[in-house]
Design a protein around this motif. Structure first.
Motif, PDB file in Angstrom:
ATOM      1  N   SER A 154       9.792  22.894 -25.700  1.00  0.00           N
ATOM      2  CA  SER A 154       9.122  24.102 -25.242  1.00  0.00           C
ATOM      3  C   SER A 154       7.802  24.257 -25.991  1.00  0.00           C
ATOM      4  O   SER A 154       7.728  23.975 -27.191  1.00  0.00           O
ATOM      5  CB  SER A 154      10.003  25.332 -25.486  1.00  0.00           C
ATOM      6  N   LEU A 155       6.780  24.703 -25.281  1.00  0.00           N
ATOM      7  CA  LEU A 155       5.456  24.880 -25.866  1.00  0.00           C
ATOM      8  C   LEU A 155       5.083  26.356 -25.825  1.00  0.00           C
ATOM      9  O   LEU A 155       5.141  26.989 -24.770  1.00  0.00           O
ATOM     10  CB  LEU A 155       4.422  24.065 -25.085  1.00  0.00           C
ATOM     11  N   SER A 156       4.712  26.902 -26.962  1.00  0.00           N
ATOM     12  CA  SER A 156       4.324  28.315 -27.015  1.00  0.00           C
ATOM     13  C   SER A 156       2.880  28.485 -26.553  1.00  0.00           C
ATOM     14  O   SER A 156       2.065  27.559 -26.629  1.00  0.00           O
ATOM     15  CB  SER A 156       4.468  28.854 -28.438  1.00  0.00           C
ATOM     16  N   ILE A 157       2.573  29.694 -26.081  1.00  0.00           N
ATOM     17  CA  ILE A 157       1.202  29.998 -25.682  1.00  0.00           C
ATOM     18  C   ILE A 157       0.262  29.886 -26.877  1.00  0.00           C
ATOM     19  O   ILE A 157      -0.864  29.405 -26.764  1.00  0.00           O
ATOM     20  CB  ILE A 157       1.135  31.411 -25.073  1.00  0.00           C
ATOM     21  N   ARG A 158       0.736  30.315 -28.039  1.00  0.00           N
ATOM     22  CA  ARG A 158      -0.101  30.241 -29.241  1.00  0.00           C
ATOM     23  C   ARG A 158      -0.482  28.805 -29.553  1.00  0.00           C
ATOM     24  O   ARG A 158      -1.647  28.515 -29.850  1.00  0.00           O
ATOM     25  CB  ARG A 158       0.632  30.868 -30.427  1.00  0.00           C
ATOM     26  N   ALA A 159       0.500  27.897 -29.489  1.00  0.00           N
ATOM     27  CA  ALA A 159       0.214  26.490 -29.760  1.00  0.00           C
ATOM     28  C   ALA A 159      -0.720  25.916 -28.700  1.00  0.00           C
ATOM     29  O   ALA A 159      -1.675  25.197 -29.018  1.00  0.00           O
ATOM     30  CB  ALA A 159       1.515  25.690 -29.812  1.00  0.00           C
ATOM     31  N   LEU A 160      -0.460  26.235 -27.436  1.00  0.00           N
ATOM     32  CA  LEU A 160      -1.302  25.718 -26.359  1.00  0.00           C
ATOM     33  C   LEU A 160      -2.747  26.172 -26.527  1.00  0.00           C
ATOM     34  O   LEU A 160      -3.686  25.412 -26.262  1.00  0.00           O
ATOM     35  CB  LEU A 160      -0.758  26.194 -25.007  1.00  0.00           C
TER      36      LEU A 160
END
Length: 217
Positions: A154-160
């Protein structure tokens, strides 16, 4: 972690974190129990699913199997409507699949396991270029390396939002985006030809094996 400030771009190019290029980075709305069971054929506003992101295009099934939300429910989710020029990205499971939204799917909603990138008018990045960049090897490797979760990535919006995006001058962005979009269109056309040929082959094989059609020597 490598940031945009630590990368050295080619002359005349620059790196910017993705968050600075977007007017919004938005996940899809959570689905309720009452949202399930309705399809596009029943009426309402259809929903783009993660599986619909194929080869940088949105490719949906027939209306009878495309999920949809009722008009009443959709009216409460206006901020989640897709617009031409948005970019969708899968954020769980097969992380990183992306597609550029065209007029065909404008007004649709999108699944909570997808992220919508919306660019500002007259922004630093063009939609076609950014969609191409997001699907390129370097960006895909970066995205997958930051997806968390041992079982379901899963990829967080913050990381993206930290993704470093390499930006050429506007004219080069336009040329790159147009070139790759034209190639994507050819890939899609050939894929459709292959699909139709497979269907034709299956029907023909059944007819030949059952004696419906004579085999020509």
């Amino acid at each position: 972690m490598t940031t945009a400030d630590e990368l050295v771009p080619p002359p005349g190019w620059s790196y910017r974190p993705l968050r600075e290029l977007c007017a919004s980075i938005q996940t899809g709305p959570a689905r309720r129990t009452e949202d399930k069971g309705r399809t596009q054929a029943d009426g309402g506003v259809p929903l783009v699913l993660p599986r619909d992101l194929r080869g940088r295009w949105i490719v949906t099934e027939e209306a009878a199997v495309v999920p949809a939300l009722s008009w009443e429910r959709a009216r409460t989710l206006v901020k989640y409507e897709l617009a031409e020029g948005d970019i969708l990205l899968s954020r769980t499971g097969t992380v990183g699949r992306c597609a550029l939204v065209t007029g065909e799917h404008a007004g649709w909603l999108f699944h909570p396991n997808l992220v919508r990138l919306r660019l500002p008018e007259a922004g630093q990045a063009g939609a076609a270029y950014l969609a191409a960049y997001m699907s390129a090897t370097a960006a895909q490797d970066w995205i997958r390396s930051r997806a968390a979760g041992a079982v379901i990535p899963s990829l967080s919006i913050r990381a993206l939002g930290e993704l470093p995006v390499l930006l050429p001058p506007a004219a080069e962005q336009e040329a790159i985006g147009a070139t790759l979009a034209a190639l994507d269109a050819k890939v899609r056309a050939h894929t459709e030809i292959a699909r139709v040929t497979q269907v034709y082959r299956r029907v023909l094989a059944d007819a030949l094996m059952n004696g419906v059609l004579p085999a020509e020597p």
